[in-house]
Design a protein around this motif. Structure first.
Motif, short mmCIF file in Angstrom:
data_model
loop_
_atom_site.label_atom_id
_atom_site.label_comp_id
_atom_site.label_asym_id
_atom_site.label_seq_id
_atom_site.Cartn_x
_atom_site.Cartn_y
_atom_site.Cartn_z
N THR A 25 32.93 41.44 34.66
CA THR A 25 34.23 41.48 35.34
C THR A 25 35.07 42.63 34.77
O THR A 25 34.79 43.15 33.68
N LEU A 27 38.02 42.30 33.62
CA LEU A 27 38.62 41.80 32.39
C LEU A 27 37.66 41.98 31.21
O LEU A 27 38.07 42.41 30.13
N GLN A 28 36.40 41.65 31.40
CA GLN A 28 35.42 41.81 30.33
C GLN A 28 35.30 43.28 29.92
O GLN A 28 35.18 43.59 28.73
N PHE A 41 42.27 36.50 28.76
CA PHE A 41 41.51 35.47 29.48
C PHE A 41 42.29 34.17 29.37
O PHE A 41 42.65 33.75 28.27
N GLY A 44 40.01 31.88 33.95
CA GLY A 44 38.77 32.36 34.55
C GLY A 44 38.63 32.02 36.02
O GLY A 44 37.56 32.18 36.60
N GLU A 46 41.47 32.73 38.42
CA GLU A 46 42.60 33.34 39.13
C GLU A 46 43.78 32.40 39.31
O GLU A 46 44.56 32.53 40.25
N CYS A 51 45.39 37.45 33.12
CA CYS A 51 44.51 38.62 33.20
C CYS A 51 45.00 39.65 34.22
O CYS A 51 44.29 40.61 34.53
N CYS A 63 40.00 38.55 36.01
CA CYS A 63 39.00 37.64 35.42
C CYS A 63 37.81 37.39 36.32
O CYS A 63 36.73 37.04 35.83
N THR A 64 37.97 37.55 37.62
CA THR A 64 36.87 37.33 38.55
C THR A 64 36.50 38.59 39.31
O THR A 64 35.52 38.59 40.05
#
Length: 158
Positions: A25, A27-28, A41, A44, A46, A51, A63-64
């Motif tokens: 993602t 975010l990651q 985070f 996870g 929305e 995020c 996050c997604t």
């Protein structure tokens, strides 16, 4: 075997490129290889706004969002809003209004508020409430946050 994706985009005004595993993602990528700590985070799913980033100027939960969705686009995080030497008017207003408590939600809220003020430099209370509605804050600082966004809007007027 996981496929690696080449992804290049603009992050807080600077070009970045990375090799990301398929399924990563945004975010990651931001918190991992790009080493930013502002976007957080939370859920996870929305549902909390921790995020939130601006993707081409519009708030989006990261996050997604697959990292490849940022390819060729502009991503802004709270780190892109200001600096200790030159804080964004929103950052100054949040400090002045004591609008943060634990701070977990603030980076996403600041990103959404900045996007609102770019779209509408003179928002009314209803517009601020609508812009901040996707954000979950359990500290009870929502009224101070509302005042801070309106204060920043006043400070940014010519």
């Amino acid at each position: 075997m996981t496929t690696a994706l080449s992804v290049a985009f603009t992050l807080n005004g600077l070009p970045v490129a990375l090799e990301a595993p398929e399924g990563m993602t945004l975010l990651q990528a931001l918190r991992g290889p790009l080493e930013l700590s502002g976007p957080r985070f939370g859920c996870g799913a929305e549902a909390c706004g921790c995020c939130m980033v601006a993707l081409d100027g519009e708030p989006r939960p990261s996050c997604t969002l697959p990292v490849e969705a940022a390819r060729g686009r502009a991503v802004e995080t709270v780190e892109g809003l200001g600096s200790p030497e030159a804080p964004h008017p929103l950052q100054e207003a949040f400090l002045a209004e004591q609008a943060g408590q634990c701070g977990w939600c603030l980076s996403g809220i600041l990103v959404s508020a900045a996007a609102l003020l770019r779209r509408d430099p003179d928002p009314d209370e209803a517009a601020v409430r609508a812009a901040l509605e996707p954000h979950l804050c359990r500290c009870g600082a929502q009224n101070r946050m509302l005042r801070a966004v309106l204060r920043a809007a006043r400070a940014m007027r010519p």
